[in-house]
Design an enzyme around this catalytic site. Structure first.
Site, mmCIF file in Angstrom:
data_model
loop_
_atom_site.group_PDB
_atom_site.id
_atom_site.type_symbol
_atom_site.label_atom_id
_atom_site.label_comp_id
_atom_site.label_asym_id
_atom_site.label_seq_id
_atom_site.Cartn_x
_atom_site.Cartn_y
_atom_site.Cartn_z
ATOM 1 N N THR A 97 0.835 -1.152 0.260
ATOM 2 C CA THR A 97 -0.138 -0.018 -0.002
ATOM 3 C C THR A 97 1.086 1.277 -0.020
ATOM 4 O OG1 THR A 97 -1.686 -1.204 1.302
ATOM 5 C CG2 THR A 97 -1.792 1.084 1.411
ATOM 6 N N LYS A 173 -7.233 0.516 -2.822
ATOM 7 C CA LYS A 173 -6.681 0.059 -1.415
ATOM 8 C C LYS A 173 -6.707 1.237 -0.497
ATOM 9 C CE LYS A 173 -4.391 -2.619 1.493
ATOM 10 N NZ LYS A 173 -5.048 -3.583 2.241
ATOM 11 N N LYS A 242 0.091 6.072 8.851
ATOM 12 C CA LYS A 242 0.714 6.357 7.672
ATOM 13 C C LYS A 242 -0.300 6.221 6.418
ATOM 14 C CE LYS A 242 2.173 3.281 4.986
ATOM 15 N NZ LYS A 242 2.660 2.217 4.339
#
Lengths: 296, 296, 296, 296
Positions: A97, A173, A242
């Site tokens: 990701t 995603k 993050k």
């Protein structure tokens, strides 16, 4: 399709995925930054390489599953990065990701090298990876997708194609992770409300996650939040933070305001400040608990 | 248990629930403010009453499924309200979603009259009601709960008991509705992001609602939001806004801050202002669409 | 204009205002729920009354400055309320900050009694009241406003007329309090940022509150927030929370979403939960401190 | 102090500041990316340079006032950047609002070159610049600050020293801009509330900005928001959005959640999406107007 396949990055998700490929009889060369993680796979038949570049073959196929954008750039383009060796005709299946800008940049740089960059982020946690039951979102060059399609069989129960743009699947995603973060916040606030109102929060979650919200996200996170137990960390909170940052960067970069995304980020920052950075990211729950004056 | 049962309020949810009771062979007297809605049930064997009071029998059992707190107070305590007639030993099963204060007040006033007030809000939409597949959260006097327990069989696939406090089950219902409203907002923001980023929003929702979010809320609302089609209105937006208001009143009254709840309310207010009050409450989606500059 | 004037409610704001009227030579009858607070004013020449009703004269003028909507209804309409006695031709100058619905209701009920209800909330804190330097927003019946206009001279440095609707001036006051609450939140977040970034927060506030934000709100609250000293409580936090609730009720009632208002409320709820209800409402600052991991 | 001083960047703020220095009798060499903006200053006695490097003298003093981080890096470090020429003993007074990371990076790179980098962002709009009435926040090397202190006299009415860290003053500036953005949002929501409640918004702002909020920010932005007139753009909305982004990056980088900052950003994004990017940043007001269903 008897080429050796490279798999770089053997963390909580990468290791079981590599194992699935091995068990499907595919020849596999593995690489991990800390080499000891390769031992079990070698025992199961994999070859190891000392560097990313040594792991790949010219025109071959390489999977990467690494922690963040910087790690992806390092294994691909760093001193021992693989892209030069992979070269013309090679296919890079990027499972990580990452940010939208990095995905676009990767797409361009692979194209220059004559290779294809496919974004193929996965949906599911480590047990789903071990069972080959992940969902895969994929996007990128059609011929490359067709070539590597059989390799996704041992990994997934579902592959969704989001077209030719390398970054599209990655955006899917990111949006999915935003939805998980939002579900965590909703569960945390709802549990704080019912608990302070005198209702057993486990009974509450049990009802909801077996009726209207009868699905993996609400079961997994619902259990943890109902019990306020944030270990083990299927997804560490600092990584969740993050990812939400990547979501918001992507959104703001194309002129999309996401107030719920902003809220989720603020709760995660607060949880890190409170010392929960290494807990599962459902520890964002502590903010709702504190706001309600509930002691853990 | 051969007493005649009263059922007051024959809207989108009440009508199929009453029908289930009839079909289970239970003698039923029905009442609705606009009388024409009773015709189909009468054809199926129900008796009608001209007023709430005439529908109930002394010491009997009455279900209510009405639109809001004021309607509940009207049928119970108004000029033709049933409580005086129901009296000692009677049981009132309140299926509506109402405010916590009203629930507590109802509990007290029934106790004075010698009757039991049970909160029994339901989870599910009209098709689940028609199929007898609702989830029921219940709370209140134990003996009354035991007495009416068989009556819930034709209606539900699951009954969860939240203890003796009359308002507890209602709080559970409110918290559940908050979770639905939060899921709508998450879907709306995620769809706005992926659409503006060039990804097909229907394909995105299809993936998510069949993997991590494989549950009724995300399927039902996901479909509507992906297509930006907010009709038919399973739950009218103005009613959703009312419910979120009840959630926040409950939370604030006991010192619980719910920032996501506040966000959901603000989005719903905006959708009402924009003319979507009579759409399904997933029309909160329009705020996310507008923020992203997406034209419908 | 030699009638005796009644002044009901001698709290932190009411007492200095009543004193200003006395010092201007106006005959004054005062009333307070706890009678000892009248002593100083009696020493300065005021008469006292045992009940609100006894304080007023038929067709006369009465000021009220009380804590909340319930207290206003009690002194006006309660067992010893003054409205019946005030009657035809009387003028009620309501200085308190109350809800919009209550203001409208008061306007109607006074009109029935032949009296005028003027909303006249004030801007400023106790020292401004003592100095006769308040700002007054007023609305209601034009003739009544003209009659009592001279009475505002000793109290204020500025009177702004917002028209004939009794509730208009009250809405102005609520909106002003919302702006103060917003300034508190902005100061709190800015101070948390600079402090954690290594900058002296007092020096920061000193610069801002003497340049771009060179005004009472930023000086008063800036000092307290820079030093994280929340006493004395010029405005108790629980009252601030009540007022923001009235603002949001007013806004939501007419279809206005106020996300910043919602944020301010959530911060105040959190501060109450954390034990700061009796501090000044700038103690909302604790939320920003906690979010940043700053210890006080 | 008879050295020639360089001034790079002659925009809305830079031009009047350069003029003040000239009028104070200081020898000035100016540079602007689009050269025609230098004409008026040359007529007033300035010298021009073709590149940033040519504008500075070895060991001299250079002011920069440019649009963003990239522009600052270009004039300093680009092909024609001045740092190499400025060299040992030189002082760079950076007036621009930039990111915290860039400020730190600049500090390090100047130190390597033997020069001093001083952050000296200014508070005030173009008229204050023209009148030499800016507020200046400064931080960096003490000797360099002492050397250039007299040069700030013609520019400012107040200089606040925030210590030795090059980035400190810049953080103060960012926090100040956050406070302005917050005031805009508060004004916008308050005006939407009162207008929809039937109160004249100009009268409302006039009262507030002359009593509790009697300061430049509330007067300047209050006027514009009350009238919903967002031109001329003293600060373009896209730049305001950039600055709030820098604030939040700084905050998130050190673990500070700023929910009001997030809200302000979301409103600005929405205003850009709605076509207001080139208006003054008080056009964030349109979001509050839309939320309330007010037509402009």
């Amino acid at each position: 399709m008897t080429d050796v396949i490279a798999f770089l990055g053997l963390g909580k998700m990468g290791e079981p995925m590599a194992r699935r490929l091995l068990e499907a009889g595919l020849p596999l060369t593995v690489y991990n930054r800390t080499a000891e993680k390769t031992a079990a796979l070698v025992a199961a038949g994999a070859t190891t390489a000392d560097t990313p570049a040594e792991a790949v073959s010219a025109g071959g196929v390489v999977f990467t599953m690494v922690a963040n954008d910087a790690a992806l750039e390092e294994v691909t383009l760093g001193d021992h990065g693989f892209l030069n060796r992979l070269g013309e005709g090679g296919v890079h299946i990027s499972l990580s990701t990452i940010g939208v800008k990095t995905a676009t940049h990767m797409g361009n740089i692979h194209a220059k090298a004559g290779a294809a960059y496919l974004c193929a982020p996965v949906f599911g946690r480590p047990p789903a990876a071990a069972a080959g039951q992940l969902g895969v979102a994929i996007s990128g060059d059609p011929a490359a997708k067709a070539r590597i399609r059989p390799l996704l069989e041992p990994l997934s129960r579902r592959v969704d194609d989001f077209g030719d743009a390398p970054g599209a699947a990655n955006l899917v995603k990111l949006a999915g992770n935003f939805m998980i973060g939002s579900a965590i916040e909703a569960l945390a606030e709802a549990c704080a409300l019912v608990e302070k109102g005198g209702v057993d929060r486990e009974a509450f979650v049990d009802l909801l996650s077996n009726t209207l919200f009868d699905c993996p996200v609400y079961k997994i996170y619902g259990d943890g939040i109902a019990q306020s137990v944030y270990q083990p960390a299927g997804m560490r909170l600092v990584l969740g933070l993050k990812d939400i940052g990547l979501v918001l960067d992507a959104a703001h970069g194309i002129g999309v305001a996401m107030p719920l995304g902003s809220l989720v980020r603020d709760r995660l920052i607060r949880a890190v400040t409170g010392g929960h950075g290494e807990d599962d990211w459902m520890a964002a729950d502590v903010a709702a608990r504190e706001d309600a004056g509930l002691t853990s």
